[in-house]
Structure formats: C-alpha cells, structure tokens
Design a protein around this motif. Structure first.
Motif, mmCIF file in Angstrom:
data_model
loop_
_atom_site.group_PDB
_atom_site.id
_atom_site.type_symbol
_atom_site.label_atom_id
_atom_site.label_comp_id
_atom_site.label_asym_id
_atom_site.label_seq_id
_atom_site.Cartn_x
_atom_site.Cartn_y
_atom_site.Cartn_z
ATOM 1 N N GLU A 168 0.884 -1.198 -0.142
ATOM 2 C CA GLU A 168 0.096 0.013 -0.152
ATOM 3 C C GLU A 168 0.720 1.213 0.018
ATOM 4 O O GLU A 168 0.596 2.231 -0.701
ATOM 5 N N ARG A 171 2.107 1.647 -3.524
ATOM 6 C CA ARG A 171 1.141 2.146 -4.467
ATOM 7 C C ARG A 171 0.873 3.676 -4.147
ATOM 8 O O ARG A 171 0.684 4.194 -5.262
ATOM 9 N N GLU A 172 0.936 3.993 -2.952
ATOM 10 C CA GLU A 172 0.654 5.500 -2.687
ATOM 11 C C GLU A 172 1.795 6.255 -3.173
ATOM 12 O O GLU A 172 1.621 7.455 -3.779
ATOM 13 N N ALA A 174 3.514 5.533 -5.983
ATOM 14 C CA ALA A 174 3.287 5.733 -7.384
ATOM 15 C C ALA A 174 2.227 6.752 -7.653
ATOM 16 O O ALA A 174 2.339 7.420 -8.670
ATOM 17 N N GLU A 175 1.161 6.817 -6.798
ATOM 18 C CA GLU A 175 0.151 7.834 -7.156
ATOM 19 C C GLU A 175 0.568 9.116 -6.926
ATOM 20 O O GLU A 175 -0.052 9.913 -7.506
ATOM 21 N N LEU A 176 1.507 9.405 -6.023
ATOM 22 C CA LEU A 176 2.136 10.793 -5.775
ATOM 23 C C LEU A 176 3.097 11.115 -6.591
ATOM 24 O O LEU A 176 3.502 12.273 -6.644
ATOM 25 N N ARG A 188 0.522 16.090 2.744
ATOM 26 C CA ARG A 188 0.014 15.625 1.361
ATOM 27 C C ARG A 188 -0.378 16.639 0.354
ATOM 28 O O ARG A 188 -1.104 16.581 -0.470
ATOM 29 N N GLY A 235 -5.532 14.401 -3.880
ATOM 30 C CA GLY A 235 -6.575 13.202 -4.115
ATOM 31 C C GLY A 235 -7.764 13.611 -4.263
ATOM 32 O O GLY A 235 -8.526 12.623 -4.461
#
Length: 235
Positions: A168, A171-172, A174-176, A188, A235
């Motif tokens: 997790e 994954r975060e 990569a999203e960031l 964030r 997000g």
C-alpha cells in the motif's frame, strides 16, 4: 504538520537524506508540531529474498560501469555521508531484497519503535559489518530497537505479515509521483525528491507551514534514482 518519507534501506541517499532532513527540521520554529512518518519503497521489488550480491558489483552491472568506476560512485556517496557526520563503508557491503526489512518496520511502527529500528538498520547496512539481509541480523536489530523477539521472529517467518502495508505504501508512492527515493511529502500537498541540503528542508517546512506553494528554485537532491522536486497531485 505531517511529513511522510518514502525510503529504502538499500538507498544511501535515504540514509544521508534522513540526517539532512533532521537537521533542517531542528532549525524549523514549529518542529515540535511536526509528525514524521516513514513509508516503504523498494528500489528493487523484484529482488529474490535470500539472494545477495556485493554492492560494487551490483552498481557496475546496473549502470554499465567498470568495478573501479563503481567504487568511485561509492566514494562519492561516502564523502557526502561523512560530511554529515555519518559513517559509511565503501567495501564489504551487500545488496538484496528489502521486503522483509520493510515488513518489520511496519511492525515496529505499530509498536512505536519504527524510527529506532530504521536508524539501527541504516547503521548496520552502511556503517557496520552487519548484513541487514541476514534474517538473524535483522532479528537482532529488531530486539535492539525494543521489539519483542518472538513477535519479530513470527513476522519474519510469515511472508504475508505486513506485506499489504508495504504494498500500500508503494502504491501511494506511485500515485504521488514518487519514482525515486528519498521522497518527502508535506501534509499531502507537496513533494520534495532527493537528499536535499538541510536548509532546503527548513525552507520547505516554513513555506508549507505558511500555506505557500513550494518554490522550484532548488535543484533536485541526489537520489538513488534521480528525479526532480514536484507538486503532489491532490487526491
């Protein structure tokens, strides 16, 4: 304010960047109101568990360099580490999967001992003649950090324990937009890549505290896989 730091034990710039960030944080007027959280990031998630190779040979193969050139790369990193007051061995270190280390760091986080284990693992990997890829060494570090030996041993024996938490975090990342480490995320809202000088971290903290956008004036800090500073997508 919350600062999240994605890093990997195998990354020397994470070792250096942690110290530089701490120096930058120490100079920040509101440092007592900053929560620091460490997140998982594997530089080589495909590395097989239990398989290691000498760091210098790995660098030469990865970057298409001679062994002497790879040693020069290590000396460059070592000079930066020593400038921050950190010990750094340029010979005798090995490289391998850090997945088990990250799983154990999540256990340590759950027990309030994450930073203690992280510091011990960095020191073992970069400054001491101790391989963090040896399960018994890793177990000893966990106990030294204050974790229960039986619980730590059970986590290391169960490949599924805290595995989802590691994935997790990745994954975060990569999203960031984090494709190199260390990667620092402030509330964030904004991200900073690389082992920046301490004063850059202080400035970033001040700007984030004031609610201003981070400037792009500072060049990207050195990272295990170079990348620039970036704004973090909302997000």
């Amino acid at each position: 304010m919350r600062v999240e730091i994605w890093s990997d034990i195998a990354c020397p710039w994470c070792y250096i960047g942690k110290t530089r960030f701490e120096k930058g944080l120490a100079a920040f007027a509101h440092k007592d109101q900053v929560e620091v959280v460490y997140r998982s990031f594997e530089l080589d998630p495909r590395a097989a568990r239990g398989v290691t190779a000498p760091v210098v040979e790995m660098l030469a193969k990865k970057y298409g360099r001679t062994l002497d050139e790879a040693r020069g790369m290590e000396e460059h990193v070592a000079a930066n580490a020593r400038a921050e007051g950190l010990e750094y061995r340029t010979e005798g270190r090995d490289h391998g999967s850090t997945f088990d280390i990250h799983r154990l760091l999540h256990l340590a986080a759950a027990r309030g001992r994450q930073e203690q284990l992280l510091d011990l693992a960095y020191r073992a990997n970069f400054a001491e003649q101790r391989s963090v890829f040896d399960p018994e060494v890793l177990l000893a570090l966990a106990v030294e950090a204050g974790l229960d030996e039986a619980e730590a041993r059970a986590v290391l024996a169960d490949e599924g324990a805290y595995a989802e938490q590691v994935r997790e975090d990745e994954r975060e990342a990569a999203e960031l937009g984090a494709n190199s480490v260390p990667f620092f995320v402030l509330d964030r809202r904004f991200g900073i890549s690389g082992g920046q000088p301490a004063e850059v971290f202080t400035q970033a903290l001040e700007q984030a505290w004031a609610g201003r956008e981070l400037t792009a004036a500072a060049p990207a800090g050195e990272a295990c896989e170079p990348d620039g500073a970036c704004a973090v997508p909302q997000g």
